[in-house]
Design a protein around this motif. Structure first.
Motif, PDB file in Angstrom:
ATOM      1  N   LYS A 174       0.831  -1.203   0.000  1.00 51.97           N
ATOM      2  CA  LYS A 174       0.000   0.000   0.000  1.00 51.97           C
ATOM      3  C   LYS A 174       0.867   1.255   0.000  1.00 51.97           C
ATOM      4  O   LYS A 174       0.577   2.213  -0.717  1.00 51.97           O
ATOM      5  CB  LYS A 174      -0.935   0.007   1.216  1.00 51.97           C
ATOM      6  CG  LYS A 174      -2.071  -0.972   1.098  1.00 51.97           C
ATOM      7  CD  LYS A 174      -2.943  -0.934   2.349  1.00 51.97           C
ATOM      8  CE  LYS A 174      -4.042  -1.975   2.260  1.00 51.97           C
ATOM      9  NZ  LYS A 174      -4.849  -2.039   3.491  1.00 51.97           N
ATOM     10  N   GLU A 175       1.922   1.263   0.811  1.00 52.30           N
ATOM     11  CA  GLU A 175       2.822   2.410   0.858  1.00 52.30           C
ATOM     12  C   GLU A 175       3.495   2.621  -0.493  1.00 52.30           C
ATOM     13  O   GLU A 175       3.632   3.761  -0.953  1.00 52.30           O
ATOM     14  CB  GLU A 175       3.875   2.236   1.947  1.00 52.30           C
ATOM     15  CG  GLU A 175       3.337   2.335   3.354  1.00 52.30           C
ATOM     16  CD  GLU A 175       4.380   2.057   4.419  1.00 52.30           C
ATOM     17  OE1 GLU A 175       5.586   1.945   4.089  1.00 52.30           O
ATOM     18  OE2 GLU A 175       3.991   1.923   5.585  1.00 52.30           O
ATOM     19  N   ALA A 208       1.004   4.081  -2.998  1.00 47.85           N
ATOM     20  CA  ALA A 208       0.714   5.489  -2.698  1.00 47.85           C
ATOM     21  C   ALA A 208       1.843   6.408  -3.160  1.00 47.85           C
ATOM     22  O   ALA A 208       1.606   7.522  -3.612  1.00 47.85           O
ATOM     23  CB  ALA A 208       0.475   5.666  -1.197  1.00 47.85           C
TER      24      ALA A 208
END
Length: 132
Positions: free
Chosen positions: A125-126, A129
């Motif tokens: 997810k990081e 993003a």
């Protein structure tokens, strides 16, 4: 590699990320296929900061031409003591283009694989993003 070493020792993931080339190749000690790109490598390093305890570099070995570096470290993952080495190669601009990690003993590598596996959903997810 003083800047990278200082960033890692301070647990400053943002400072580590600044030192990565856009197309950096990260080779994990516990996964066969390397990861390519700044976003995923930076996210993995953030995960490592969350997983490693009592991390410290104990030795630094540098290539005379200044492009290759080996940073030997000790850390703990849960109840396992780990010794490892970050092998870094920098490009002409001084950014890390190749980052390979090795760890020992095998029981420590297993503990690291388990702990990082638990982090991987957050790591992905990081990375997503940051690559937008």
């Amino acid at each position: 590699m003083r800047a990278f070493r200082e960033a890692v020792e301070a647990g400053d993931a943002d400072a580590m990320e600044v030192l990565l080339a856009q197309d950096v190749v990260f080779t994990s000690p516990v996964v066969f296929k390397p990861y390519v790109g700044k976003a995923i490598t930076a996210a993995i390093l953030r995960g490592v900061v969350r997983v490693f305890e009592d991390f410290r570099y104990v030795r630094e070995i540098n290539d005379p031409d200044g492009r290759d570096h080996a940073l030997v470290f000790t850390a703990r993952v849960g109840d396992r003591e780990i010794t490892g080495c970050d092998f870094l190669r920098v490009d002409e601009e001084g950014l890390i283009e190749d980052f390979m990690v090795m760890v020992r003993p095998l029981s420590g590598a297993h503990a690291l694989a388990e702990a990082m596996g638990a982090q991987f959903e957050q790591i992905e997810k990081e990375a997503q993003a940051r690559s937008v």
